[in-house]
Design an enzyme around this catalytic site. Sequence first.
Site, PDB file in Angstrom:
ATOM      1  N   LYS A   1       0.834  -1.205   0.000  1.00 53.82           N
ATOM      2  CA  LYS A   1       0.000   0.000   0.000  1.00 53.82           C
ATOM      3  C   LYS A   1       0.875   1.263   0.000  1.00 53.82           C
ATOM      4  O   LYS A   1       2.090   1.169  -0.072  1.00 53.82           O
ATOM      5  CB  LYS A   1      -0.967  -0.035   1.191  1.00 53.82           C
ATOM      6  CG  LYS A   1      -1.821  -1.311   1.254  1.00 53.82           C
ATOM      7  CD  LYS A   1      -2.871  -1.400   0.142  1.00 53.82           C
ATOM      8  CE  LYS A   1      -3.462  -2.783  -0.064  1.00 53.82           C
ATOM      9  NZ  LYS A   1      -4.406  -3.236   0.937  1.00 53.82           N
TER      10      LYS A   1
HETATM   11  C1  LIG Z   1      -5.318  -4.252   1.343  1.00 49.52           C
HETATM   12  C2  LIG Z   1      -6.794  -4.145   1.346  1.00 49.52           C
HETATM   13  C3  LIG Z   1      -7.568  -4.564   2.444  1.00 49.52           C
HETATM   14  C4  LIG Z   1      -7.003  -5.314   3.613  1.00 49.52           C
HETATM   15  O1  LIG Z   1      -5.971  -4.711   4.259  1.00 49.52           O
HETATM   16  P1  LIG Z   1      -5.014  -5.592   5.232  1.00 49.52           P
HETATM   17  O2  LIG Z   1      -4.190  -4.548   5.896  1.00 49.52           O
HETATM   18  O3  LIG Z   1      -4.219  -6.487   4.345  1.00 49.52           O
HETATM   19  O4  LIG Z   1      -5.882  -6.329   6.166  1.00 49.52           O
HETATM   20  C5  LIG Z   1      -8.923  -4.345   2.404  1.00 49.52           C
HETATM   21  N1  LIG Z   1      -9.507  -3.767   1.341  1.00 49.52           N
HETATM   22  C6  LIG Z   1      -8.810  -3.387   0.263  1.00 49.52           C
HETATM   23  C7  LIG Z   1      -9.521  -2.761  -0.870  1.00 49.52           C
HETATM   24  C8  LIG Z   1      -7.432  -3.571   0.225  1.00 49.52           C
HETATM   25  O5  LIG Z   1      -6.741  -3.212  -0.865  1.00 49.52           O
END
Ligand SMILES: *Cc1c(COP(=O)(O)O)cnc(C)c1O
Length: 382
Positions: free
Chosen positions: A183
């Site tokens: 991210k």
């Molecule tokens: C990455 C992501 C999540 C989950 O995040 P985590 O930190 O991996 O639990 C949820 N929704 C979307 C759209 C994502 O891209």
Amino acid sequence: MIEYIPYGRQIIDESDIAAVTEVLRGSWLTGGPSVGEFESSFAAFVDADHAVAVSSGTAALHLAMLAIGIGPGDEVIVPTMTFAATANAVLYAGGSVVFADSLPGSLSIDPAHVERLITRRTRAVAVVDYAGIPAELDPLLEICARAGIPLIEDACHAPGATYRGRKIGSIADVSTFSFHPVKHLTTGEGGMVTCGDPEIASRVRKLRNHGIGTDFRQREEAGTWEYDVSELGFNYRLSEFSCALGVSQLRKVPTWVADRRRIAARYVELLSGLPVRTLCEPDDRESSWHLFPIMIDGNDAVRRRAEAFRSMRAASIGVNVHYRPVHQHSLYTASRGSAASDLPVADDAYTRLLSLPMWPGLSEDGQERVVAELRAGLISAG
Ligand SMILES: *Cc1c(COP(=O)(O)O)cnc(C)c1O
């Protein structure tokens, strides 16, 4: 050896390492001052009144659902074009998921479909800023206001994005973010809930700590051991060193978002003339480009996408597919009773989608290599 180009990855510099090391040398490894510092700097970054740090983006979604009161019997409308966690969070809270289709140009949730799906049991609408492009937030907010229900924004793709001059994270009733390494900023694992309502913020705070209203530090300061578990909460806390890394990473996010936007614009140029479509970024919003998905044109996209994927991976390019629509996963088809779907836009998109590498460290040469290999892969597929 040719260099492997991942589809996304973290950037960690010496200042990040120093920030984490400093915490490790101190007295608080969890529940100390870095948590509050990360929360207030993140709140300032997205223009939100409140921010609560949690252990993952998924935990953020779970607590967001609970904080707005989702429970058994409640329906939540969720875009099918997302990561499964958006829908799973509704199930954790005991609610049921109602999937909505995508708009063909942006693949974000279709407000007209949302409106048709609202019933007496609908308790919330969830929206995802797919790939980093803010969704149709004003129309969705209007639909929610008419129905008297909250809008939950899974903004995991969109820190640093703007919609009609407003920052993502300050617009919906509750917004959630993830700090997984692919991210925009990372804390290893981690997440954040942002909102304007102090009651939602304090519910999320309590639920992340076992349903206890005070934390250890507050009890120390008050000179008491006593605490009360008043509802069923969780341990969704984020550690001090994770939060210190988050504060340090956050300082670089504006530059990284600018890098991502420059890389996206360059892809659009490099891809012109190829039989692929890119997502459109409307004039009234700025995408922060978590992903750069393309859609392969033509009737034979399934085979040509598979061939491009195979040949690009063989050429050390980390392409990926985001996402298999959530309603197609067996966890969800089982409860629907049939695999047939009424979500044609997302179903069709899934046959064409391919995510090209997108992260701030991607060089111009790297981008040219990605597009050259894509061209070669599409040509060899015929
Ligand atoms: C990455 C992501 C999540 C989950 O995040 P985590 O930190 O991996 O639990 C949820 N929704 C979307 C759209 C994502 O891209």
